[in-house]
Write a protein that holds these residues in place. Structure first.
Motif, PDB file in Angstrom:
ATOM      1  N   PRO A 279      39.978  38.134  29.062  1.00 27.04           N
ATOM      2  CA  PRO A 279      39.609  39.252  30.137  1.00 27.04           C
ATOM      3  C   PRO A 279      39.453  40.444  29.471  1.00 27.04           C
ATOM      4  CG  PRO A 279      42.153  38.766  30.067  1.00 27.04           C
ATOM      5  CD  PRO A 279      41.364  37.714  29.110  1.00 27.04           C
TER       6      PRO A 279
ATOM      7  N   LEU B 281      38.090  43.686  28.071  1.00 28.71           N
ATOM      8  CA  LEU B 281      36.958  44.340  28.333  1.00 28.71           C
ATOM      9  C   LEU B 281      35.845  44.522  27.162  1.00 28.71           C
ATOM     10  CD1 LEU B 281      35.489  45.983  30.601  1.00 28.71           C
ATOM     11  CD2 LEU B 281      36.569  48.098  29.600  1.00 28.71           C
TER      12      LEU B 281
ATOM     13  N   GLU C  26      44.597  53.195  31.776  1.00 30.23           N
ATOM     14  CA  GLU C  26      43.513  52.348  32.059  1.00 30.23           C
ATOM     15  C   GLU C  26      43.737  51.140  31.453  1.00 30.23           C
ATOM     16  OE1 GLU C  26      39.921  54.180  30.885  1.00 30.23           O
ATOM     17  OE2 GLU C  26      40.137  55.674  32.216  1.00 30.23           O
ATOM     18  N   GLU C  27      44.377  50.927  30.002  1.00 28.73           N
ATOM     19  CA  GLU C  27      44.477  49.645  29.490  1.00 28.73           C
ATOM     20  C   GLU C  27      45.781  48.924  30.124  1.00 28.73           C
ATOM     21  OE1 GLU C  27      42.825  48.007  27.345  1.00 28.73           O
ATOM     22  OE2 GLU C  27      41.522  49.722  27.151  1.00 28.73           O
TER      23      GLU C  27
ATOM     24  N   ARG D 202      44.208  47.407  33.301  1.00 27.65           N
ATOM     25  CA  ARG D 202      43.590  46.239  33.031  1.00 27.65           C
ATOM     26  C   ARG D 202      44.433  45.030  32.487  1.00 27.65           C
ATOM     27  NH1 ARG D 202      40.682  48.813  29.559  1.00 27.65           N
ATOM     28  NH2 ARG D 202      38.866  49.714  31.397  1.00 27.65           N
ATOM     29  N   ARG D 203      45.370  45.611  32.156  1.00 31.56           N
ATOM     30  CA  ARG D 203      46.236  44.364  31.405  1.00 31.56           C
ATOM     31  C   ARG D 203      46.783  43.898  32.904  1.00 31.56           C
ATOM     32  NH1 ARG D 203      50.038  41.616  32.324  1.00 31.56           N
ATOM     33  NH2 ARG D 203      52.068  41.670  30.895  1.00 31.56           N
TER      34      ARG D 203
ATOM     35  N   GLU E   8      45.616  43.692  35.756  1.00 29.61           N
ATOM     36  CA  GLU E   8      44.530  42.862  36.776  1.00 29.61           C
ATOM     37  C   GLU E   8      44.294  41.595  36.141  1.00 29.61           C
ATOM     38  OE1 GLU E   8      41.431  45.531  36.936  1.00 29.61           O
ATOM     39  OE2 GLU E   8      42.140  46.644  38.759  1.00 29.61           O
ATOM     40  N   ASN E   9      44.436  41.314  34.844  1.00 24.34           N
ATOM     41  CA  ASN E   9      43.818  40.103  34.285  1.00 24.34           C
ATOM     42  C   ASN E   9      44.787  39.059  33.584  1.00 24.34           C
ATOM     43  OD1 ASN E   9      40.903  40.815  34.302  1.00 24.34           O
ATOM     44  ND2 ASN E   9      41.254  42.580  33.209  1.00 24.34           N
TER      45      ASN E   9
ATOM     46  N   THR F  49      47.555  49.647  39.938  1.00 17.38           N
ATOM     47  CA  THR F  49      46.080  48.991  40.177  1.00 17.38           C
ATOM     48  C   THR F  49      44.975  50.210  40.392  1.00 17.38           C
ATOM     49  OG1 THR F  49      46.481  49.035  42.498  1.00 17.38           O
ATOM     50  CG2 THR F  49      47.118  46.870  41.294  1.00 17.38           C
TER      51      THR F  49
END
Length: 379
Positions: A49, A51, A351-352, A355-356, A358-359, A369
């Motif tokens: 996942p 980015l 942001e990371e 992202r972590r 979410e994935n 989120t």
């Protein structure tokens, strides 16, 4: 060359997904190709996942089709992530969650003296300014710095009753909740403990404390890759790790080992990125000048080599040191170069983390989120 499915597939056979040995077609990453007039649609399946890998794959596909098939082609890449099921790892170190703490970020460095505690303190106050509820666990048993940096070195945690149990109440300043072994020792007292005793003390700071609700707990780890690090990761489910380094080669070699520790199979903690501290020096009287005292962009290049995000750089500024020494982190200063640098880095960390979460499987049922309103929300 005409735009046909066969031509597109032949072109894509010349490139690979980052981290995979075989080309995109042979590896099965390319699921389907559709062509119509000057339009090309490529369906791509990735197993990661990350980015930066998705962006790299998309850019490589568009570039290759333009170079090898048709420079005017309108290319659309649809990416689907299907991470393979990981077999159960009997050696995986897994900790127990703390109720109310949603994200636990370990701030590490392979080497001492790179400004890890300074970065931790300024990340914490910047997160607090953004509206998050933040705590710091100073896990540097042998050289705790956080109490000095928050001007609470002489404070002593009080005992409070929580659910019929006696708990330590963290010391609070600038909106940050703090616990450190430094609160329980004299300023001139050396902590001479073997690993098991240090680990036991840390467990008390973690689980016998009334942390209440936190969006982020930052853990200021000691230098190296040893006993304390393993104890922390056995005790807590770490959401992700941030590695701090200066640009010089000596520090980078140890930072590389720090990243490798978190990626160890039986640890498996996601590395959110690398921060470059003391990146350059700009004299106040020459604001346009940059002097790369410890080397230029070393940590940035290391992040690229290790395929982890580069979170940003902190300049070598006298006021950062002075602010830490007097117990008021420099990120609290407004309209300064320092505040801007830490705001950029902190937003990247958030942001990371988003992202972590979410994935990858969440550390807790509740996870960040969104950055809307600069506050963690429940889904």
């Amino acid at each position: 060359m005409s735009i046909s499915k066969q031509n597109i597939l032949q072109a894509l056979e010349t490139i690979t997904v980052s981290g995979e040995g075989r080309n995109m077609v042979a590896s099965g990453a390319v699921q389907n190709v559709v062509t119509f007039a000057d339009e090309v649609i490529v369906d791509l399946k990735l197993s990661t996942p990350a980015l930066h890998i998705k962006k790299r794959a998309e850019a490589d596909i568009i570039k290759t089709i333009h170079e090898k098939v048709d420079a005017t082609a309108k290319v659309q890449v649809n990416i689907k992530v299907e991470a393979p099921a990981k077999p159960q790892n009997p050696n995986l170190i897994k900790g127990k969650p703390i109720p109310g703490i949603q994200n636990i970020i370990a701030v590490a460095s392979g080497k001492g003296g790179v400004g890890k505690s300074t970065v931790t303190a300024n990340l914490a106050v910047t997160l607090s300014k953004m509206g998050f509820k933040v705590g710091i666990l100073d896990a540097d048993i042998y050289g705790p710095s956080i109490p000095i940096m928050f001007d609470v070195a002489m404070e002593k945690p009080l005992s409070v009753n929580v659910g019929g149990k006696s708990k330590m109440k963290p010391i609070e300043n600038y909106g940050i909740k703090i616990l450190s072994i430094g609160f329980f020792t004299q300023p001139d007292q050396a902590v001479i403990w073997r690993g098991p005793m240090a680990a036991k003390a840390l467990n008390q700071l973690i689980f016998d404390a009334a942390w209440d609700q936190l969006d982020f707990m930052l853990i200021d780890l000691p230098p190296g890759t040893g006993d304390i690090h393993l104890s922390i990761m056995q005790s807590l489910p770490i959401t992700g790790a941030v590695v701090v380094s200066t640009p010089q080669t000596v520090a980078l070699s140890d930072a590389r080992k720090g990243v490798a520790m978190f990626r160890q199979e039986n640890i498996d903690v996601p590395v959110l990125g690398i921060i470059e501290n003391m990146a350059y020096f700009t004299p106040a009287e020459l604001p346009e000048n940059k002097y790369y005292i410890f080397g230029k962009e070393g940590a940035k290049h290391l992040a690229g080599d290790l395929d982890v995000p580069f979170l940003g750089e902190v300049p070598l500024v006298q006021s950062i040191r002075e602010a830490g020494d007097v117990g008021r982190p420099a990120a609290l200063q407004t309209a300064t170069q320092t505040e801007e640098a830490f705001e950029t880095i902190t937003r990247n960390v958030v942001e990371e983390t988003v992202r972590r979460n979410e994935n990858l499987p969440p550390t807790e049922a509740i996870k960040i989120t969104t950055m809307a309103g600069c506050s963690a929300v429940k889904k």
